[in-house]
Scaffold this active site. Structure first.
Site, PDB file in Angstrom:
ATOM      1  N   THR A  83       0.863  -1.188   0.000  1.00  8.70           N
ATOM      2  CA  THR A  83       0.000   0.000   0.000  1.00  8.70           C
ATOM      3  C   THR A  83       0.897   1.236   0.000  1.00  8.70           C
ATOM      4  O   THR A  83       2.020   1.179   0.509  1.00  8.70           O
ATOM      5  CB  THR A  83      -0.908   0.036   1.250  1.00  8.70           C
ATOM      6  OG1 THR A  83      -0.067   0.012   2.396  1.00  8.70           O
ATOM      7  CG2 THR A  83      -1.843  -1.141   1.291  1.00  8.70           C
ATOM      8  N   GLU A 113      -5.592  -3.085  -1.766  1.00  6.96           N
ATOM      9  CA  GLU A 113      -6.158  -4.337  -1.251  1.00  6.96           C
ATOM     10  C   GLU A 113      -7.267  -4.891  -2.142  1.00  6.96           C
ATOM     11  O   GLU A 113      -7.731  -6.008  -1.939  1.00  6.96           O
ATOM     12  CB  GLU A 113      -6.751  -4.088   0.154  1.00  6.96           C
ATOM     13  CG  GLU A 113      -5.718  -3.842   1.242  1.00  6.96           C
ATOM     14  CD  GLU A 113      -5.317  -2.372   1.382  1.00  6.96           C
ATOM     15  OE1 GLU A 113      -5.460  -1.620   0.405  1.00  6.96           O
ATOM     16  OE2 GLU A 113      -4.867  -1.987   2.474  1.00  6.96           O
ATOM     17  N   TRP A 159     -19.134  15.110  12.148  1.00  4.82           N
ATOM     18  CA  TRP A 159     -18.162  14.807  11.100  1.00  4.82           C
ATOM     19  C   TRP A 159     -18.232  15.850   9.996  1.00  4.82           C
ATOM     20  O   TRP A 159     -19.314  16.208   9.532  1.00  4.82           O
ATOM     21  CB  TRP A 159     -18.475  13.462  10.456  1.00  4.82           C
ATOM     22  CG  TRP A 159     -18.077  12.286  11.267  1.00  4.82           C
ATOM     23  CD1 TRP A 159     -17.431  12.288  12.475  1.00  4.82           C
ATOM     24  CD2 TRP A 159     -18.300  10.916  10.927  1.00  4.82           C
ATOM     25  NE1 TRP A 159     -17.241  11.009  12.912  1.00  4.82           N
ATOM     26  CE2 TRP A 159     -17.762  10.146  11.978  1.00  4.82           C
ATOM     27  CE3 TRP A 159     -18.888  10.268   9.846  1.00  4.82           C
ATOM     28  CZ2 TRP A 159     -17.799   8.759  11.974  1.00  4.82           C
ATOM     29  CZ3 TRP A 159     -18.924   8.894   9.845  1.00  4.82           C
ATOM     30  CH2 TRP A 159     -18.397   8.143  10.889  1.00  4.82           C
TER      31      TRP A 159
END
Ligand code: ADP
Length: 542
Positions: free
Chosen positions: A185, A330, A445
């Site tokens: 990654t 992934e 958020w």
């Protein structure tokens, strides 16, 4: 009772065999490290892959051994990929822009036995060579060069090696579940972790990525993967291009806008793939150079959220359809691609655009869900509104990281992506943010992506990033880091006023920081971790 059909393992070697057999004269054009161009085709790529397979055969490697590559997108790199995986070894692509300590960590962690590298990276290899005791052979992906030999005494040269080899080689047949390639990654949010793909996952991923509702690839295309081969295998393009037998234009090391415009126009590229920062550079360069990019029909943007202004500019100024896609290392990387359905044709342009700005829906082979926790306890509603932890499962999704004992999955077998997203009833995905990039302000958020989309539509800003800064009262507040267009005199106040009525007042960033450069990683993504280290305490100082 079993069916009576043939059963052939899905092997990467079958892709290059197909391309050679049915698309031998289709061009594979490539820019070399020194800027010169090489004109090749699938016949030559396949023949050189077999020659290099003969070279590897002499190294007495064992099936599954890792052969690392540190190279740009070019024809020799492509040939070496097919040779390595086709022979049953694992092609470990490495991001050369990592720090030397990260590079040696990754290469030792992977137990690389052979390293092949572009001329550009001779200095880098000289620097890290002594920290790589397991590497038995270093191969420079180029013609013989006495200077390089002086710097690296034991180095081998790709052209010299393959020149002496026969182009006859029978690709071995083995279990399709064996490992084919390894990619770490990019470490945007943490330490790099290895994802080990298999022949089966790679071939199935290639089928999926060619479909009309995904990248829509065919033998009529001339494809330019700007996304590097070390970034999730250039999103699988070297494999899917061989599967459909399209032309390839490999851009080498120069990924600036002007170089890309030149390649697109000169070689009539029909479709190109890259991250948003690449397209921003291309749009600026095309405008400066006065190119209308006449051959470019489609471009795929992924790896980070696509700013709305970008889709509009490509469409209105260049008649180019921008396909927004989502994925990660992934997930090989294809997880969702944005193509509309028949029922959407009746929508007006504004509604179509708003749908196209989402990350799209999953192709057959993967499934998506959102949950209230990373562990995946409760699945949330697919109503296009409820946001939760995005999870995925399917044929080309990681099950555990390289050299890790533990599964990477939830108890019920899903992979948590680390992204926060909504899904609608048709499976259209909208990424709200990465969970690590979300700004948690007073228990609410705020999506950094939403704030970036607004800022990037401001005509006087060239590049923007929104990060969380620590705040004594609200825990975190958004701040905007912005690079102005050349000659712009725009002020922070004007930028903050630009947000008014576009978003709730409490979500408007607290501060604008103008900078000359915004750090991007090896894959062209903005390094928010670095920005947080630099500016994360700025609100405490004022
Ligand atoms: P790294 O995780 O180190 O950045 P990856 O290339 O695997 O390396 O990044 C995957 C992540 O990139 C995803 O989890 C997601 O957060 C982000 N991403 C990829 N495509 C998109 C997209 N189209 N829109 C928004 N975010 C995206």
């Amino acid at each position: 009772m079993k069916g009576n059909m043939m059963c052939q393992p899905l092997l990467i070697s079958s892709l290059i065999e197909h391309a050679e057999r049915y698309h031998a004269d289709t061009a594979v054009i490539s820019k070399n490290s020194d800027g010169t161009m090489t004109q090749s085709n699938w016949r030559e790529v396949a023949a050189n892959a077999r020659r290099f397979a003969n070279v590897l055969d002499h190294f007495q490697l064992t099936q599954g051994d890792r052969v690392a590559t540190l190279a740009w997108n070019n024809h020799r790199h492509l040939e070496s990929w097919y040779a390595i995986s086709g022979s049953g070894y694992v092609c470990h692509t490495i991001n050369p822009r990592l720090f030397p300590e990260q590079l040696t960590f990754i290469m030792n962690n992977a137990h690389d036995k052979v390293v092949i590298f572009d001329k550009t990276f001779v200095g880098l290899i000289s620097e890290i060579k002594s920290a790589l005791p397991r590497v038995e052979h270093f191969i420079c992906l180029d013609a013989y060069d006495a200077e390089i030999e002086k710097a690296l005494p034991d180095v081998l040269f790709y052209d010299l090696l393959i020149e002496k080899q026969s182009d006859q080689f029978i690709w071995p047949e083995f279990d399709e579940n064996l490992a084919s390639s390894l990619c770490y990654t990019s470490g945007t949010t943490g330490h790099p972790k290895g994802v080990l793909y298999s022949h089966r996952s790679t071939v199935l991923h290639s089928y999926a990525s060619c479909l009309p509702d995904t990248f829509n690839l065919s033998a009529k295309d001339n494809l330019m993967p700007v996304v590097p081969m070390f970034h999730v295998n250039a999103w699988g393009i070297p494999y899917s291009a061989a599967m459909v037998g399209c032309g390839l234009v490999l851009p080498g090391p120069m990924l600036d806008g002007a170089s890309l415009v030149e390649l697109i126009d000169r070689y009539k590229v029909t479709n190109a793939l890259g991250v948003p920062t690449i397209w921003q550079g291309l749009l600026n360069a095309a405008a400066n150079l006065g190119s209308t990019l006449p051959s470019l029909i489609r471009n795929v943007v992924g790896g980070a959220a696509c700013p709305p202004a970008m889709v509009l500019t490509f469409k209105e100024r260049y008649q180019c359809e921008t396909i927004h896609a989502w994925g990660m290392t992934e997930t090989s990387p294809l997880g969702a691609v944005n193509q509309l359905k028949a029922k959407h044709t009746v929508l007006d342009d504004t509604d179509k655009l708003s749908l196209r700005l989402a990350q799209g829906r999953p192709p057959f082979g993967v499934q998506l869900r959102i949950c209230d926790q990373e562990k995946g306890i409760n699945e949330l509603a697919r109503d296009g509104l409820t946001a939760g932890h995005l999870q995925i499962k399917g044929h080309w999704i990681v099950s555990h990281y390289f050299a890790a004992d533990q599964s990477a999955l939830t108890q019920d077998g899903w992979f948590d992506t680390g992204d926060i997203a909504t899904l609608d009833q048709d499976g259209y995905l909208k990424i709200c943010d990465r969970s690590k990039d979300l700004i948690k302000s007073g228990g609410e958020w705020i999506s950094s992506v939403e704030l970036e989309n607004i800022a990037s539509s401001h005509p006087e800003l060239e590049m923007v990033a929104v990060i969380a800064a620590i705040h004594p009262r609200w825990d975190e507040r958004p701040i905007l880091i912005a690079k102005k267009q050349a000659q712009s005199q725009v002020t922070a106040h004007e930028i903050l006023t630009y947000y008014v009525n576009k978003i709730a007042k409490w979500q408007i960033p607290d501060q604008v920081v103008f900078v000359d450069t915004i750090p991007v990683g090896g894959t062209g993504k903005i390094l928010k971790k670095e920005l947080r280290e630099m500016y994360g305490s700025i609100l405490l100082e004022s």
